[in-house]
Design a protein around this motif. Structure first.
Motif, PDB file in Angstrom:
ATOM      1  N   SER A  27       0.828  -1.198   0.000  1.00  0.00           N
ATOM      2  CA  SER A  27       0.000   0.000   0.000  1.00  0.00           C
ATOM      3  C   SER A  27       0.868   1.257   0.000  1.00  0.00           C
ATOM      4  O   SER A  27       0.421   2.310  -0.401  1.00  0.00           O
ATOM      5  CB  SER A  27      -0.941   0.024   1.207  1.00  0.00           C
ATOM      6  OG  SER A  27      -0.209   0.110   2.408  1.00  0.00           O
ATOM      7  N   ASN A  28       2.119   1.134   0.428  1.00  0.00           N
ATOM      8  CA  ASN A  28       3.001   2.286   0.527  1.00  0.00           C
ATOM      9  C   ASN A  28       4.414   1.880   0.147  1.00  0.00           C
ATOM     10  O   ASN A  28       4.971   0.950   0.732  1.00  0.00           O
ATOM     11  CB  ASN A  28       2.972   2.817   1.959  1.00  0.00           C
ATOM     12  CG  ASN A  28       3.715   4.120   2.132  1.00  0.00           C
ATOM     13  OD1 ASN A  28       4.782   4.313   1.568  1.00  0.00           O
ATOM     14  ND2 ASN A  28       3.167   5.008   2.929  1.00  0.00           N
ATOM     15  N   LEU A  29       4.999   2.583  -0.831  1.00  0.00           N
ATOM     16  CA  LEU A  29       6.369   2.328  -1.263  1.00  0.00           C
ATOM     17  C   LEU A  29       7.161   3.620  -1.169  1.00  0.00           C
ATOM     18  O   LEU A  29       6.867   4.589  -1.861  1.00  0.00           O
ATOM     19  CB  LEU A  29       6.387   1.805  -2.700  1.00  0.00           C
ATOM     20  CG  LEU A  29       7.766   1.551  -3.303  1.00  0.00           C
ATOM     21  CD1 LEU A  29       8.506   0.463  -2.531  1.00  0.00           C
ATOM     22  CD2 LEU A  29       7.627   1.158  -4.770  1.00  0.00           C
ATOM     23  N   SER A  30       8.151   3.655  -0.281  1.00  0.00           N
ATOM     24  CA  SER A  30       8.972   4.841  -0.075  1.00  0.00           C
ATOM     25  C   SER A  30      10.423   4.523  -0.404  1.00  0.00           C
ATOM     26  O   SER A  30      11.065   3.737   0.289  1.00  0.00           O
ATOM     27  CB  SER A  30       8.888   5.320   1.380  1.00  0.00           C
ATOM     28  OG  SER A  30       7.573   5.673   1.696  1.00  0.00           O
ATOM     29  N   LEU A  31      10.923   5.144  -1.472  1.00  0.00           N
ATOM     30  CA  LEU A  31      12.291   4.921  -1.911  1.00  0.00           C
ATOM     31  C   LEU A  31      13.110   6.205  -1.911  1.00  0.00           C
ATOM     32  O   LEU A  31      14.214   6.247  -2.439  1.00  0.00           O
ATOM     33  CB  LEU A  31      12.291   4.347  -3.342  1.00  0.00           C
ATOM     34  CG  LEU A  31      11.514   3.064  -3.569  1.00  0.00           C
ATOM     35  CD1 LEU A  31      11.483   2.712  -5.043  1.00  0.00           C
ATOM     36  CD2 LEU A  31      12.121   1.936  -2.764  1.00  0.00           C
ATOM     37  N   GLU A  32      12.591   7.272  -1.323  1.00  0.00           N
ATOM     38  CA  GLU A  32      13.218   8.583  -1.453  1.00  0.00           C
ATOM     39  C   GLU A  32      14.598   8.668  -0.812  1.00  0.00           C
ATOM     40  O   GLU A  32      14.925   7.917   0.083  1.00  0.00           O
ATOM     41  CB  GLU A  32      12.312   9.688  -0.907  1.00  0.00           C
ATOM     42  CG  GLU A  32      12.059   9.634   0.568  1.00  0.00           C
ATOM     43  CD  GLU A  32      10.814   8.868   0.949  1.00  0.00           C
ATOM     44  OE1 GLU A  32      10.548   8.765   2.148  1.00  0.00           O
ATOM     45  OE2 GLU A  32      10.096   8.351   0.076  1.00  0.00           O
ATOM     46  N   PHE A  33      15.383   9.633  -1.336  1.00  0.00           N
ATOM     47  CA  PHE A  33      16.724   9.947  -0.838  1.00  0.00           C
ATOM     48  C   PHE A  33      17.665   8.752  -0.890  1.00  0.00           C
ATOM     49  O   PHE A  33      18.291   8.381   0.100  1.00  0.00           O
ATOM     50  CB  PHE A  33      16.670  10.552   0.571  1.00  0.00           C
ATOM     51  CG  PHE A  33      16.004  11.889   0.617  1.00  0.00           C
ATOM     52  CD1 PHE A  33      16.696  13.032   0.270  1.00  0.00           C
ATOM     53  CD2 PHE A  33      14.679  11.991   0.993  1.00  0.00           C
ATOM     54  CE1 PHE A  33      16.076  14.265   0.292  1.00  0.00           C
ATOM     55  CE2 PHE A  33      14.049  13.227   1.015  1.00  0.00           C
ATOM     56  CZ  PHE A  33      14.743  14.370   0.663  1.00  0.00           C
ATOM     57  N   ASN A  34      17.741   8.137  -2.050  1.00  0.00           N
ATOM     58  CA  ASN A  34      18.727   7.115  -2.353  1.00  0.00           C
ATOM     59  C   ASN A  34      19.416   7.524  -3.650  1.00  0.00           C
ATOM     60  O   ASN A  34      19.300   8.670  -4.066  1.00  0.00           O
ATOM     61  CB  ASN A  34      18.051   5.742  -2.488  1.00  0.00           C
ATOM     62  CG  ASN A  34      17.632   5.176  -1.150  1.00  0.00           C
ATOM     63  OD1 ASN A  34      18.447   4.834  -0.328  1.00  0.00           O
ATOM     64  ND2 ASN A  34      16.320   5.098  -0.930  1.00  0.00           N
ATOM     65  N   SER A  35      20.096   6.632  -4.271  1.00  0.00           N
ATOM     66  CA  SER A  35      20.740   6.893  -5.568  1.00  0.00           C
ATOM     67  C   SER A  35      20.373   5.776  -6.527  1.00  0.00           C
ATOM     68  O   SER A  35      21.235   5.125  -7.120  1.00  0.00           O
ATOM     69  CB  SER A  35      22.262   6.972  -5.406  1.00  0.00           C
ATOM     70  OG  SER A  35      22.603   8.046  -4.582  1.00  0.00           O
TER      71      SER A  35
END
Length: 99
Positions: A27-35
């Motif tokens: 329901s929620n996918l958070s991939l922010e602040f990576n490379s």
């Protein structure tokens, strides 16, 4: 065992591509602040694999150096999707109004 519904790997400095296989219970996918991106035209291909995630409500891929155009396949994502965060990338595209 409860099905996996939230995946958050934010702020981990991961690099490389995101695996194409996903869980259909998300329901929620958070991939922010990576490379995870390299500012290429293929960076957003993994989003197509999310079309089978019918419960997906939030996707955040901010600040990953993703390139490419955000095309019409986004309309094939879950009809439950209420938030799509893509800021801090090199994503382009036009909406139905031409801008």
């Amino acid at each position: 065992m409860q099905p996996l519904t939230i995946v958050s790997v934010a702020l981990n400095y991961f690099n490389g591509s995101f695996p194409p296989s996903m869980f259909n219970t998300l329901s929620n996918l958070s991939l922010e602040f990576n490379s995870l991106g390299d500012n290429s035209t293929k960076d957003l291909e993994f989003l197509k694999s999310l079309t089978n995630c019918s419960r997906l409500q939030v996707i955040s891929i901010c600040n990953n150096n993703f390139g490419a155009k955000l095309t019409n396949f986004v309309g094939n994502l879950s009809n439950q999707l209420s938030c799509l965060y893509v800021g801090g990338n090199h994503i382009s595209g036009k909406n139905e109004y031409g801008y």
